[in-house]
Write an enzyme that holds these catalytic residues in place. Structure first.
Site, PDB file in Angstrom:
ATOM      1  N   GLU A 283      42.020  -8.591 -21.663  1.00 47.89           N
ATOM      2  CA  GLU A 283      41.868  -9.905 -22.286  1.00 47.89           C
ATOM      3  C   GLU A 283      41.735 -11.000 -21.236  1.00 47.89           C
ATOM      4  OE1 GLU A 283      43.963 -10.235 -26.072  1.00 47.89           O
ATOM      5  OE2 GLU A 283      44.737 -12.173 -25.395  1.00 47.89           O
ATOM      6  N   GLU A 286      38.345 -10.925 -20.029  1.00 49.15           N
ATOM      7  CA  GLU A 286      37.463 -11.467 -21.071  1.00 49.15           C
ATOM      8  C   GLU A 286      37.474 -12.994 -21.010  1.00 49.15           C
ATOM      9  OE1 GLU A 286      38.656 -10.387 -25.009  1.00 49.15           O
ATOM     10  OE2 GLU A 286      36.819 -11.154 -25.932  1.00 49.15           O
ATOM     11  N   CYS A 310      46.459  -9.751 -30.682  1.00 55.31           N
ATOM     12  CA  CYS A 310      47.429  -8.650 -30.770  1.00 55.31           C
ATOM     13  C   CYS A 310      48.260  -8.691 -32.044  1.00 55.31           C
ATOM     14  CB  CYS A 310      48.318  -8.599 -29.548  1.00 55.31           C
ATOM     15  SG  CYS A 310      48.562 -10.153 -28.756  1.00 55.31           S
ATOM     16  N   SER A 330      39.671 -12.630 -29.284  1.00 54.41           N
ATOM     17  CA  SER A 330      39.458 -11.640 -28.235  1.00 54.41           C
ATOM     18  C   SER A 330      39.102 -10.298 -28.872  1.00 54.41           C
ATOM     19  CB  SER A 330      40.732 -11.491 -27.406  1.00 54.41           C
ATOM     20  OG  SER A 330      40.667 -10.315 -26.633  1.00 54.41           O
ATOM     21  N   LYS A 369      51.431  -3.988 -38.694  1.00 47.93           N
ATOM     22  CA  LYS A 369      50.960  -2.923 -37.813  1.00 47.93           C
ATOM     23  C   LYS A 369      50.622  -1.662 -38.612  1.00 47.93           C
ATOM     24  CE  LYS A 369      51.088  -4.835 -33.762  1.00 47.93           C
ATOM     25  NZ  LYS A 369      49.872  -4.961 -32.970  1.00 47.93           N
ATOM     26  N   GLU A 372      47.287  -2.393 -39.762  1.00 50.97           N
ATOM     27  CA  GLU A 372      46.345  -2.364 -38.640  1.00 50.97           C
ATOM     28  C   GLU A 372      45.955  -0.920 -38.290  1.00 50.97           C
ATOM     29  OE1 GLU A 372      47.812  -3.202 -34.607  1.00 50.97           O
ATOM     30  OE2 GLU A 372      46.118  -4.541 -34.312  1.00 50.97           O
ATOM     31  N   GLU A 377      38.371   0.460 -38.331  1.00 48.90           N
ATOM     32  CA  GLU A 377      37.902   0.265 -36.953  1.00 48.90           C
ATOM     33  C   GLU A 377      38.776   1.036 -35.958  1.00 48.90           C
ATOM     34  OE1 GLU A 377      38.893  -2.226 -38.941  1.00 48.90           O
ATOM     35  OE2 GLU A 377      37.209  -3.589 -39.293  1.00 48.90           O
ATOM     36  N   CYS A 526      56.762 -11.637 -32.155  1.00 50.84           N
ATOM     37  CA  CYS A 526      57.079 -10.313 -32.706  1.00 50.84           C
ATOM     38  C   CYS A 526      58.574 -10.098 -32.895  1.00 50.84           C
ATOM     39  CB  CYS A 526      56.561  -9.227 -31.783  1.00 50.84           C
ATOM     40  SG  CYS A 526      54.808  -9.395 -31.455  1.00 50.84           S
TER      41      CYS A 526
END
Ligand SMILES: Cc1cc2nc3c(=O)[nH]c(=O)nc-3n(C[C@H](O)[C@H](O)[C@H](O)COP(=O)(O)O)c2cc1C
Ligand code: SF4
Ligand code: SF4
Ligand code: SF4
Ligand code: SF4
Ligand code: FES
Lengths: 596, 393
Positions: A283, A286, A310, A330, A369, A372, A377, A526
């Site tokens: 990242e 990036e 994230c 990102s 999560k 996710e 993907e 988190c």
């Protein structure tokens, strides 16, 4: 303006500031008044009426959570009148409730259950209303189960979703006996704007909102002879797990966590912090690449500010609410998913196990999560990169089920490779942590020097303020970064989706010139995630935060790019940041979703 | 008995066309004088709670705030009640004048009429009336303006704080009090909210002076009151009567000769059995310990053919549906009371369960968040206690 008010509570004199509620005043003298709809993180609702108290001379009882003190008040929190009324409230709530505690996920961790045992709700109560009601149990979401029959209609979830998250996925529907908590058109949670953040779960006093649990499947995998079960642990788990196992908030239990996982039978115990460091490399590069394109190549298509990716709750939020900004996010996967993709490729090869025999489990502070890991993907290894996600709470349950005395476990170390991490990887668990970690690395890449903050602690991006800004001026960079000389890197950090919305509205309005934005869906980052031990409040989150920064300072390596295992990974496998393999395994894309 | 008829009054409905002179006269006086007149008239809110109107205006006038509002509560949701509708269709200018004067003395520039959804048919006439009234205000150099807001239909939206929520585009749920509307009402600003009839009365007080109003009624209940008479009566309808009569006199006038009970104040009011007619006075002190009785003015007469069990059952059905559902005592309590009397009737629970239900009703009275839940105990206890046999057999 704030005057001092004098009153007595249970005949004890107390003086508090004007505007204080009776409940808060009582807390000051250590008198506990039971509550259900009240929650420290939320505005006052005053609807459960469990907190009623008697004011001498007044006919009606007062809801202590909603009633400000007044001069000369004489409050009795436990008079017969108040007690009887309170007991009635509990009896009524239980009568409207499918109270089969022994089968309930929240058994032993439920505020209604606790109160009804405290007040001994006997058998000869009111009429059981459940047979007269229609209720639904929504278990279609990969993250959340919503069971209306366990709901006491305290609206904590509604307030959480509206106030802290500004999502409005949950709302009150109907009135009278039919009043309930519902979604848009009563659709299942997974079909609406819900981000799966789980903040509502953290504040639900009963079993009406819970995570979808995968404990039994994980037990089955562990006991499967042909399977090699790999587990990763997120940064925020190690500063909160103890709470669910009888320890005080703010204890660091990293070593015990590793030991417990090994005892439970996981074959490789590895660390998400490792891929947090990896995320920073990808990242960070990036960001620098985008800055170069914008400043040197004057590429009109390059999108700034760059935002972090994230937090899957944040990602789903932006997909719903600001789809026109998806190219600003990102493309780097979250640490969990980078880990998953590597576990079934790089790591499988390393340990010489066929990828189809690897089961990849993650322990997360987060319910989003779970969702996710289920995204289509997230299968770049050719398999489901992360097979099952367990929350911190679920892990605590497994540890209890296994009869492990957690507190007395000796510390243990992570396996290698993919078990080593820097302090920068650890602070991913706190709001501002990704920003700090990224700056520690990016600044050094560009200037060849460490960030100019004492002890590497970039304090301006730390703290609990909802939106924080920081500017770092780049001076005297290395030759290849000359174009950044004198550039003031404008950074912004936000946590909680209500704050994320504020920031995005400002970005959209063009009133801010940020380069890089860190957003975490949950309050505190988190460590305040939807899968963390319950209860939660600002004080607890602050203790977890302090623990995370202590863990960082105790690490011999503090910067992601100095993590030797990460360096080895690039050398042996990935070759270079943003390279071809990275693109295939470590980066992803997003999709626009509807707004309701 | 010489004359069984109670005197019909014509204070509210008399179609007086002198709004301009009443406004002129009132505007020329000091705000304090106007408020003092209202206070000394003894006028109390006709929306049910009976709060002294003058004091309400004074509190709002004293409240700090650059923005203030005057709201006329025309939600009139009580079944069988339509006095406010009559007032708004017959003498809307009195209500408007009351609002403008209220705006003048409190500092509010804006007024709303919160009109019950079912009364939408009044809108054209009302808007025409408002337009005329605005012209008059312009002439008098008064910047107060009135707008109609059409309600959503839920009974609970008549409760003042739920009404504000509904006007703000939110779900109609009562708020915690304090803060009260006089300091934090519509949009969190100081707000006077008055019933339609209350505002119409202020017109008469400003026109004739407080003494004339004082002369009517008794002790704490001054002036006239518009009643909606329904049930077992040969003469259902709207009547303006003097406050302070005994229920016996009322029954002598309106009953069908076989009256067994009268429900005073609608579903949230009290049921008075025949033996207590003589001792019950209609007016604020006649309402036992009642307070917060929504939409005062409903008088429902029951003759001996009625089953009081059915009457209570109907009321409870109403509450079970119309509770906003927000707070425990009201949402769950109403369901328990309803299923409870059914269970006793069917013999599934013993008659002593009624005592448990009476205790529950009392708890609801002292714990519910708003007037709706607080007042369920009124009809419940007065019917169960006075007609126990009918509940069991
Ligand atoms: C459930 C409930 C419904 C109510 N409905 C009405 C109504 O329809 N009209 C009304 O004027 N007041 C109604 N009220 C009373 C209002 O809350 C408020 O007290 C009144 O509008 C004040 O005006 P007043 O002082 O002129 O009576 C209701 C109260 C409750 C608790
Ligand atoms: S939500 Fe609580 S009270 Fe209800 S069944 Fe579960 S443990 Fe029992
Ligand atoms: S999980 Fe988050 S977004 Fe979804 S309903 Fe709960 S609080 Fe709202
Ligand atoms: S789902 Fe939970 S938090 Fe929401 S209203 Fe029901 S009990 Fe309260
Ligand atoms: S008493 Fe009834 S109507 Fe009033 S707030 Fe409570 S549930 Fe709603
Ligand atoms: S805690 Fe006070 S009313 Fe619910």
């Amino acid at each position: 303006m704030s005057e001092i008010i004098n009153l007595t509570i249970d005949n004890v004199p107390v003086s508090v500031k004007e505007g204080t509620t009776i409940l808060e005043a009582a807390k000051k003298i250590n008198v506990r008044i039971p509550t259900l709809c009240y929650h420290q993180d939320l505005c006052v609702a005053g609807n459960c009426r469990v907190c009623v108290v008697e004011q001498k001379g007044a006919d009606r009882l007062l809801p202590s959570c909603a009633m400000p003190v007044s001069e000369g008040m004489e409050i009795l929190t436990n008079s017969l009148k108040a007690r009887n009324a309170r007991k009635h409230m509990i009896e009524l709530l239980v009568s409207e409730h499918r109270a089969d505690c022994t089968r309930c996920y929240k058994n032993g961790n439920c505020e209604l259950q606790e109160l009804s045992s405290e007040y001994i709700i006997g058998e000869d109560g009111f009429i059981d209303l459940i047979p007269y009601k229609e209720y639904t149990i929504d278990h279609y979401s990969p993250s959340i189960i919503k069971d209306d029959s366990k709901c006491i209609r305290c609206q904590r979830c509604v307030r959480t979703c509206n106030e802290l998250q500004k999502i409005g996925a949950l709302a009150v529907a109907y009135k009278g006996k039919d009043m309930k908590i519902s979604t848009f058109f009563e659709k299942p949670m997974f079909e609406v704007v819900c981000t799966n953040c789980g903040q509502c779960i953290n504040r639900c006093p009963t079993g009406a909102l819970t995570e979808k649990t995968y404990i039994d499947r994980v037990w089955a995998e562990i006991n499967h002879e042909d399977k090699h079960v790999v587990v990763q642990t997120a940064p925020a788990v190690r500063v909160a797990l103890g709470e669910a196992l009888g320890m005080e908030p703010g204890e660091i239990v990293t070593g015990k966590l590793v030991a417990a996982l090994r005892r439970l039978g996981f074959d490789s115990v590895l660390d998400t912090d490792f891929t947090a460091d990896l995320t920073i490399i990808e990242e960070g590069n990036e960001l620098l690449q985008r800055l170069k394109k914008a400043l040197v190549d004057k590429d009109p298509d390059v999108r700034l500010p760059l935002t972090t990716s994230c937090s899957p709750g944040w990602v789903k939020f932006i997909e719903h609410a600001f789809p026109e900004y998806l190219d600003n996010v990102s493309t780097a996967k979250s640490p969990q998913q980078m880990f998953g993709a590597l576990a079934k490729t790089f790591y499988a090869k390393k340990i010489k196990v066929a990828p189809e025999n690897i089961v990849s489990i993650s322990i997360m502070p987060c319910t989003a999560k779970k969702y996710e890991a289920d995204r289509p993907e997230m299968r770049s290894s050719g398999y489901k990169d992360v097979d099952y996600v367990l929350t911190t709470r679920e892990l605590a349950l497994m540890i209890r089920q296994a009869g492990i005395d957690f507190a007395s476990l000796p510390d243990d170390d992570y396996d290698s490779i993919m078990g080593e991490s820097s302090g920068a990887g650890v602070i991913f668990g706190a709001t501002g942590g990704v920003m700090e970690a990224a700056l520690r690395t990016a600044y050094e890449i560009v200037t060849g020097r460490e960030v100019p903050f004492k002890n590497l602690n970039i304090t301006p991006v730390r703290g609990m303020e909802g939106v924080r800004e920081a500017t770092i001026k780049i001076e005297d960079p290395l030759p290849e970064w000359k174009f950044l000389d004198g550039v003031e890197l404008k950074c912004c950090v936000a946590h909680g989706l209500a704050n994320a919305k504020k920031v995005m509205d400002a970005v959209k309005a063009g009133t801010v010139g940020y380069h890089f934005i860190e957003i975490m869906a949950c309050p505190g980052g988190c460590l305040g995630g939807g899968g963390q031990p319950i209860p939660t409040n600002e004080e607890i989150r602050e203790k977890r935060t302090a623990a995370i920064y202590r863990e960082d300072e105790n690490k011999p390596i503090r910067k992601s790019h100095e993590n030797p295992e990460v360096i080895r990974l690039y050398k042996e496998f990935l070759k270079e940041p943003l390279g071809e393999i990275s693109h295939k395994l470590l980066h992803t894309h997003y999709r626009a979703r509807n707004r309701y | 008995m010489a004359n069984k008829k109670l005197k019909r009054l014509d204070l509210v409905f008399k179609d007086e066309k002198d709004t301009e002179s009443v406004l002129k006269k009132t505007f020329s006086r000091s705000n304090a004088d106007v408020i003092n007149d209202l206070i000394s008239s003894g006028l109390k809110g006709r929306g049910g709670a009976g709060f002294p109107t003058g004091l309400k205006w004074k509190l709002t006038a004293d409240a700090k705030g650059d923005e203030k509002y005057v709201i006329c509560n025309a939600d009139e949701g009580e079944p069988g009640t339509f006095k406010d509708r009559e007032i708004l269709s017959k003498v809307p200018h009195k209500v408007l004048a009351g609002m403008a004067i209220c705006g003048r003395v409190t500092g509010a520039k804006k007024g709303f009429i919160y009109l019950r959804g079912e009364y939408r048919f009044l809108l054209p006439g009302l808007n025409e009336e408002i337009e005329k009234f605005h012209k008059l205000l312009e002439k008098l150099d008064c910047r107060f303006r009135v707008e109609v807001f059409t309600g959503s239909g839920a009974y609970i939206c008549g409760e003042e704080s739920a009404l504000f929520e509904s006007m703000e585009g939110k779900r109609g749920e009562p708020r915690n009090k304090p803060p009260f509307p006089t300091t934090s009402g519509y949009r969190g600003k100081p707000t006077v909210i008055n019933n339609v009839e209350t505002l119409a009365h202020t017109y008469s007080i400003f026109k004739y002076g407080p003494e004339k109003f004082q002369d009517l009624g008794v002790q704490d209940s001054r002036g006239s009151k518009v009643f909606s008479v329904s049930g077992d009566t040969p003469n259902p309808g709207i009547y303006e009567l003097e406050f302070g009569m005994t229920l016996q006199k009322f029954v002598d006038d309106f009953g069908d000769g076989d009256t067994k009970a009268v429900q005073v104040g609608g579903a949230s009011g009290f049921c008075v059995p025949r033996k207590k007619f003589g001792k019950t006075i209609i007016g604020y002190q006649g309402r036992l310990q009642g307070e917060s009785l929504p939409t005062g003015g409903s008088m429902m007469i029951f003759n001996s053919s009625r089953s009081m069990y059915n009457v209570l059952h109907n009321y409870l059905d109403f509450f079970v549906e119309e509770s906003c559902g927000q707070c425990t005592p009201c949402r769950v309590g109403t369901q328990q009371l309803l299923l409870g009397i059914e269970a006793v009737k069917k013999g599934e629970r013993s008659s002593s369960y009624l005592d448990k239900l009476l205790e529950l009703a009392e708890t609801m009275r002292v714990t519910a968040k708003c007037g709706l839940g607080q007042s369920v105990a009124n009809s419940f206890a007065s019917i169960v206690e006075n007609f126990k046999e009918e509940m069991i057999y």
